[in-house]
Design an enzyme around this catalytic site. Structure first.
Site, short mmCIF file in Angstrom:
data_model
loop_
_atom_site.label_atom_id
_atom_site.label_comp_id
_atom_site.label_asym_id
_atom_site.label_seq_id
_atom_site.Cartn_x
_atom_site.Cartn_y
_atom_site.Cartn_z
N SER A 1 37.36 45.54 39.98
CA SER A 1 38.44 46.38 39.17
C SER A 1 37.77 47.27 38.28
O SER A 1 38.61 48.15 37.83
CB SER A 1 39.15 45.24 38.13
OG SER A 1 38.13 44.56 37.19
N SER B 1 33.49 42.53 40.12
CA SER B 1 34.15 43.91 39.86
C SER B 1 33.21 44.84 39.41
O SER B 1 33.32 46.10 38.65
CB SER B 1 35.33 43.50 38.73
OG SER B 1 36.12 42.89 39.21
N LYS C 1 35.47 51.06 30.36
CA LYS C 1 36.68 50.53 31.05
C LYS C 1 37.65 50.04 30.21
O LYS C 1 37.65 49.51 29.18
CB LYS C 1 36.16 49.06 31.69
CG LYS C 1 37.26 48.39 32.67
CD LYS C 1 36.46 47.39 33.51
CE LYS C 1 37.57 46.72 34.46
NZ LYS C 1 37.00 45.58 35.17
#
Length: 436
Positions: free
Chosen positions: A153, A177, A84
């Site tokens: 996210s 997330s 990420k």
């Protein structure tokens, strides 16, 4: 395009094939880069990277030279991992899903990446994140239904695993997330106990809540990755069948009616397989739990971004700006009171679980299937209390909506007992998959 967008790959099988030499590392890199070129323009899981193929071929050569003999190869030898884009990786810029100059966000490589590379993994690239792991979505699409959000996210990490681009991806969770995008994309998401994976080298959102996690195709993949990434892992032997707890009340009622019906069907399947299920009124003050978490989250988001926002506020997305402005209005004593409330809540939930003999709590992973459109990332409320408590959680694929969107079952363990959560959840996965 005839090539399917969905096709998760088993981490355990891929890692074994690479270690034994059944799969050759250069060809694995070539296949990955070719699939990214064909598929990623349709789902946008990865941050674009000029020269990705050359970088990975060179990295693969170094790893192969370091471990020439199969017997000496580490557990993730040659495995391609998505990371990420709030996690620092040496050799790759960190954008955080934002328009800020990448040099501003630079920092030392994250400990989680050190551990991945020590285990022989190759960083396939940065995966798309909502801006600063908050709520302003990136361009990623859900591989199952590209007109729907993949969640967030950690949107790119979930989508990359669901699409079969990589068998393992790293995400972060402040509220929902990891668990929510795993459910939306039909893969396994594992969010360990708060602090179990060091968070250094990660752009902070709310440090009292931020937790690293992983996405894999199945539970066996998460069980392979977790001991390599988590501190002080203690292998758990086989234990008795877990007693399952259902937290009745206003918390569960946050799920959409169709998702709640699907959840009750999942619970009934587990009970019919012989597992004990007990229903407990757990969060009678859920609105207050929600308010207190939001107090901590917004205050710490504003504090984390105080310097960057002062210099580059005009480059932030409106959703992030709104959260920071709310956080700037939270008094430090209110945040401190919210953290004290959390300690009392931990004690209360521990007592309730012990009194009912509950080993694992069950809940929907999300309020329903992935919403249509890319303007948001969905509602994180089903993860909210467990993230606030810092407990380890899994999302297991568990059926679909009538429209064909994946659903997930959230399984929550005791704080610090990640080993038992992964071990005991294997039986649940088998029931949900119809193989028990």
């Amino acid at each position: 395009m005839d090539e399917p967008l969905v096709g998760p790959r088993s981490l355990t099988r891929e890692a074994a094939a690479l270690r034994t030499g059944e799969s050759r590392l250069p060809e694995c890199v070539d296949r990955f880069c070719a699939r990214v070129e064909r598929v990623d323009p349709l789902i946008h899981a990865f941050v674009p990277e000029p020269g990705r193929h050359d970088r990975l071929r060179a990295e693969a050569e170094r790893v192969a030279a370091r471990y020439p003999e199969p017997a000496g190869r580490p557990p993730l030898y040659g495995v391609l991992v998505g990371v990420k884009d709030v996690v620092h990786v040496d050799g790759l810029p960190t954008h955080g899903g934002s328009a800020l100059p990448p040099g501003v966000l630079a920092g030392p490589q994250a400990a989680v990446v050190d551990r991945l590379r020590a285990a022989g993994a190759l960083v396939a690239g940065k995966t798309v994140t909502a801006e600063f792991a908050a709520s302003a979505p990136g361009p990623t699409r859900n591989p199952h239904h590209p007109g729907h959000t993949p969640g967030g996210s950690s949107s790119g990490s979930a989508a990359a695993v669901a699409a079969g681009l990589v068998p393992l991806a790293v995400g972060t969770q402040t509220v929902g997330s990891v668990i929510r995008p795993a459910a939306y994309c039909g893969v396994v998401g594992f969010r360990p106990t708060y602090g179990r994976i060091p968070i250094d080298g990660v752009i902070p959102n709310a440090p009292s809540l931020d937790t690293l996690g992983v996405f894999t195709a199945d539970l066996a993949g998460a069980a392979l990755a977790a001991p390599l990434l988590c501190d002080d892992w203690r292998p758990a032997g086989p234990g008795p069948e877990p007693v399952l707890g259902v937290p009745d009340g206003t918390y569960l009622e946050c799920a959409e009616p169709a998702a709640l019906r699907a959840f009750e069907e999942q619970v009934e399947r587990l009970a019919s397989a012989g597992l004990v299920v007990r229903r407990v009124e757990l969060f009678p003050d859920f609105a207050e739990v929600r308010r207190r978490l939001q107090t901590v989250n917004r205050f710490e988001l504003a504090r984390s971004h105080a310097d960057w926002f002062a210099r580059f506020g005009g480059l932030y997305r409106p959703e992030t700006v709104a959260g920071i402005r709310v956080g700037r209005g939270v008094a430090p004593e209110d945040r401190a009171a919210a953290l004290r409330f959390r300690e009392r809540l931990r004690e209360r939930v521990d007592r309730a679980g012990a009194a009912a003999g509950v080993d694992l709590w069950l809940a929907p992973s999300a309020t329903g299937g992935a919403p249509e459109g890319l303007h948001g990332t969905g509602d994180a409320v089903m993860s909210l209390p467990w993230s606030f408590l810092g407990r380890p959680a899994l999302s297991l694929p568990a059926g679909r909506t009538p429209a064909g969107l994946p659903l997930g079952l959230q399984v929550v363990g005791a704080a610090g007992d990640d080993e038992a959560l992964l071990g005991r959840a294997a039986g649940l996965e088998a029931v949900l998959a119809g193989s028990r």
